[in-house]
Design an enzyme around this catalytic site. Structure first.
Site, PDB file in Angstrom:
ATOM      1  N   CYS A 136      -0.431   6.909  -2.787  1.00  0.00           N
ATOM      2  CA  CYS A 136       0.077   8.203  -2.323  1.00  0.00           C
ATOM      3  C   CYS A 136      -0.868   8.809  -1.292  1.00  0.00           C
ATOM      4  O   CYS A 136      -2.023   9.098  -1.586  1.00  0.00           O
ATOM      5  CB  CYS A 136       0.244   9.152  -3.496  1.00  0.00           C
ATOM      6  SG  CYS A 136       1.444   8.583  -4.715  1.00  0.00           S
ATOM      7  N   GLY A 137      -0.388   8.982  -0.103  1.00  0.00           N
ATOM      8  CA  GLY A 137      -1.194   9.604   0.937  1.00  0.00           C
ATOM      9  C   GLY A 137      -2.192   8.670   1.588  1.00  0.00           C
ATOM     10  O   GLY A 137      -2.950   9.084   2.457  1.00  0.00           O
TER      11      GLY A 137
END
Length: 280
Positions: A111-112
């Site tokens: 994530c990210g």
């Protein structure tokens, strides 16, 4: 322990008319995992095999490496409106006390972040690198495993609303099957079972999942030393990248006598070798 199914009223609409009746649903409740009294995480799960779930989750996050790393796991006070224990809080005591990790878990490291960073995270933290060769699995046997998994989904039969994961030997013998509303929880439960049975690293086992193969599920397999993962549905692009990077055999769309092999096909044995065709 809470039941795994619950009854709720519903209106069923059919060509013959409307029917008011109760329906069986899969129970979904929170499970809070604590380390030494400190909250670690909360996951929504189907009650049952919570100890296995905790072992599998902690192994996948590289917090433990063997069952001996856990001294105890016990349910704490967590009560409902009637004062009854909900069995939704599990406190784990580690042999070597550790601070609760103040970081993203490995399972959410994508994530990210870019894909390369996510792959590097798993490569850096895995304790059990996959064997270069075995086990060798007959493709015909692999094709039967989703059916074997489905035949053991007893709660799915009642609700139609659960994922499943199963660990099998290379010859197709079922060792453990678990169901859960979360596919990642189902995988944690069977890996936790294997850890508690001293089957980790699981270099001789095959993991089968009822849905798709995400990066998260491939990561859990790699962290447990499982060299073969088969999914009824599709893998994601990052799941294939991680499988290739780790040397894991990843099969998708396991349906009937067909399947797609995305990585490490050398672990599959076919009865007849037909020339492969390539399309763009």
């Amino acid at each position: 322990m809470s039941r795994v199914t619950a009854r709720r009223k519903m209106l069923r609409i059919t060509p013959a008319g409307q029917i008011h009746r109760p329906d069986s649903l899969a129970v979904e409740e929170p499970l809070e995992l604590r380390l030494g009294g400190q909250s670690l995480t909360v996951t929504m799960r189907t009650p049952g095999s919570d100890i296995d779930l905790a072992h599998g989750f902690l192994l996948g996050e590289n917090i433990i490496g063997s069952r001996e790393d856990i001294v105890s796991a016990r349910y704490c006070a967590g009560t409902d409106e009637n004062g009854q224990n909900t069995y939704n809080v599990l406190d784990i005591e580690l042999r070597t006390p550790t601070m609760v990790p103040a970081r993203n878990f490995l399972t959410t490291s994508a994530c990210g972040l870019c894909g390369k960073t996510a792959l590097d995270e798993v490569r850096t933290h895995t304790r059990f690198p996959l064997p270069a060769r075995g086990p060798i699995v007959d493709a015909d046997v692999l094709a039967t495993l989703p059916g074997e998994l489905r035949a053991r989904q007893t709660v799915f039969d009642a609700t139609g609303g659960l994922h499943a994961a199963g660990l099998f030997t290379a010859d197709g013998t079922a060792l453990a099957v678990r169901e859960d509303v979360g596919r990642h929880n189902a995988v944690d439960k069977v890996i936790g079972w294997a850890l508690r049975e001293d089957r980790i690293p699981a270099h001789d086992l095959v993991l089968i999942v009822s849905g798709r193969a995400s990066f998260e599920l491939v990561q859990k397999a790699v962290m447990a030393g499982i060299p073969v993962l088969g999914a009824v549905s599709a893998p994601s692009s990052l799941a294939v990248d991680l499988a290739a990077d780790a040397g894991l055999t990843l099969a998708g769309f396991l349906r009937g006598d067909t399947m797609n092999i995305y990585t490490a096909a050398h672990r599959l044995k076919q009865a007849s070798h037909t020339p492969a065709t390539t399309t763009s």
